[in-house]
Design a protein around this motif. Structure first.
Motif: not given
Length: 546
Positions: A2-3, A12-22, A48-51
């Motif tokens: 996810a981003i 504005v418009g800047r995008k950041f990739r979320l890490e898998k865990d935290c 935090v990403c969980q399942d």
């Protein structure tokens, strides 16, 4: 995956990739998503990403974390979906969930910061969101760099400070032009003292120099601009800053490049702004260093020329006549247009109680002519002692020079032999101006000495005509190089010429020393040209029978 997409606030418009865990959001530089602004805590919040579900948690921030406008309780994770908005300080983000879990949304293929910033001239916007701090940093670096003019020390100190200033960086490079080639001039990495030359991407460096702009890639591996650069991808560089060093006059000196190998958040827009600001200062410092080095080279060159002149003067005979020719006074003087000259004179005793003498002028000026002169003078001494009359000596001299003359320099020479038993001088010329004869009664004539061609090349047989010249008591010979004849007036550009030279020699009576006559000749040239700097070498050789 996810981003986060920035909906409001800075960038504005800047995008950041979320890490898998935290994924940690905060002002601290090693945060996964580094945010600026006083309302953002060092470690503000985390996702935090969980399942395949995402939880948002406030990390006891000073100003709180908001989900859909509601302030969260510290350390109390809550679910967040793509229908929610979250606020951290001045930033408002939306969560975008990737459908297949592997690729970025096809509607938003460019999620990497791809930015360029002009590196020519100062701009207020370079200071970004915190101008006071960044200006202070730039001034401190400029002050430190200005303490030395040693290039190695300047660059080493610069990279040391840049690695401190950019904690995300893993290595720094300064790449400068050496002639028309780009070379790594300084390098520094974290925790390594390896002096091995670090490879760099010419694709990136060339692009920055051609555009005159700093380049930023937050994620090199995903940045389409750097696909052609096998070096960047082969080295595993994650994020890169490359800023050109360009003087205020537009001269391109090279680039500063900072790399990050570690994963996580890459360099940001404010990093590019700060490095660009620093590059403007560094370009000025490097230009000053280069000018200082050039001045040192010039001073060293002048010292070497002075030493060369001293050595060259040492080859010339002392201002005394060998006792074997005690019935003549002889005086020679070289007045070089530069530190060293291609003119020379010489006199020395030879077999039969005679006195051999030479005056010559090598084509060209400066060090090449001076070195060739030394070779000619050495050959003349050797040949005059081993062989017969002047014509034979100059014939052999030409053969020796033509046999090994890679520089294609040439020389004009008058060679004479004076016999004190008869009071006669035997003369011959190879392309050199004929001397003036001042009789004891003051009559001036130019010796009818027909010159052969100049020496140093093979163009068939040489034919020298020898002239036998009886000298009476008080007669004086005045030999010279063409530098005195060709001296130009600044008014009408006319030459000093032969007639003025005859008028000058007319005043060289028996009561004047030959040294005074030479000095008066030099003064006459200076008065005619209006300058103490000669336009060409001038050499004089004077002989007077006592």
């Amino acid at each position: 995956m996810a981003i986060l997409i920035t909906l409001q606030g800075p960038e504005v418009g800047r995008k950041f990739r979320l890490e898998k865990d935290c994924t940690i959001l905060g002002r601290q530089y090693d945060s996964t998503i580094c945010l600026t602004g006083k309302a953002v805590s060092r470690q503000h919040a985390q996702i935090v990403c969980q399942d395949k579900a995402f939880l948002l948690e406030d990390l006891e921030s000073s100003n709180g974390t908001f989900l859909n406008g509601i302030k969260l309780n510290p350390r109390a994770p809550v679910p967040i979906s793509d229908k929610d908005t979250l606020q951290v300080g001045p930033y408002v983000f939306a969560l975008h969930l990737d459908q297949d879990g592997d690729s970025l949304p096809s509607s938003e293929p460019n999620l990497i910061v791809r930015e360029r910033l002009s590196a020519i001239g100062f701009q207020q916007s370079l200071h970004g969101h915190d101008p006071a701090y960044k200006l202070q940093t730039v001034l401190e670096i400029a002050q430190n760099l200005g303490r030395t003019l040693d290039l190695d020390l300047v660059l080493d100190k610069l990279l040391e400070q840049l690695l401190k200033l950019f904690p995300k960086s893993d290595r720094g490079l300064v790449i400068l032009f050496e002639g028309d080639r780009l070379m790594v001039r300084a390098q520094k990495g974290r925790g390594t003292e390896d002096d091995t030359a670090i490879p760099f991407s010419r694709t990136v460096v060339t692009k920055a120099l051609e555009e005159g702009a700093g380049l930023l890639s937050e994620d090199v591996q995903s940045d389409e601009r750097f696909r052609p650069s096998e070096t960047l991808h082969g080295l595993g560089i994650h994020s890169v800053l490359c800023v050109p060093l360009i003087t205020p006059e537009g001269r391109k000196l090279g680039v500063i490049q900072i790399d990050r190998f570690r994963k996580g958040v890459g360099f940001r827009s404010e990093d590019l702004q700060l490095l660009t600001t620093i590059s403007l200062q560094v370009a000025v410092v490097l230009e000053n260093v280069e000018l200082h080095a050039q001045r040192l080279r010039e001073e060293r060159y002048l010292r070497e020329l002075a030493l060369a002149r001293e050595i060259q003067q040492g080859f010339l005979p002392k201002e005394t006549v060998p006792a074997i020719a005690a019935d003549v006074d002889v005086y020679g003087k070289v007045f070089p247009a530069r530190q060293v000259a291609g003119d020379w004179y010489d006199f020395f005793p030879v077999a039969g109680g005679k006195l051999a003498f030479f005056i010559g002028d090598v084509s060209g000026k400066g060090m090449p002519a001076a070195l060739f002169m030394v070779a000619v003078r050495t050959l003349c001494r050797h040949l005059a002692k081993e062989h017969g009359g002047p014509a034979q000596v100059l014939t052999r001299l030409n053969a020796a020079l033509a046999d090994d003359n890679p520089t294609c320099l040439f020389v004009t020479v008058i060679h004479g032999v004076y016999d004190p038993k008869t009071g006669e001088a035997l003369l011959t010329s190879a392309g050199h101006p004929a001397p003036l004869l001042r009789r004891a009664d003051g009559i001036i004539t130019q010796i009818g000495l027909t010159p052969a061609r100049l020496l140093g090349y093979d163009a068939g047989p040489l034919e020298f005509r020898e002239v036998r010249l009886p000298l009476e008591i008080g007669d004086q010979l005045f030999f010279f190089t063409d530098g005195i004849l060709e001296a130009r007036s600044p008014v009408d550009k006319s030459h000093f010429g032969l007639e003025r030279l005859k008028e000058l020699v007319q005043n060289f009576g028996a009561r004047r020393t030959l040294a005074d006559c030479a000095a008066q000749s030099k003064n006459a040239i200076e008065l005619y040209t209006g300058s103490k700097e000669l336009q060409d070498d001038v050499t004089l050789l004077l002989m007077r029978r006592k």
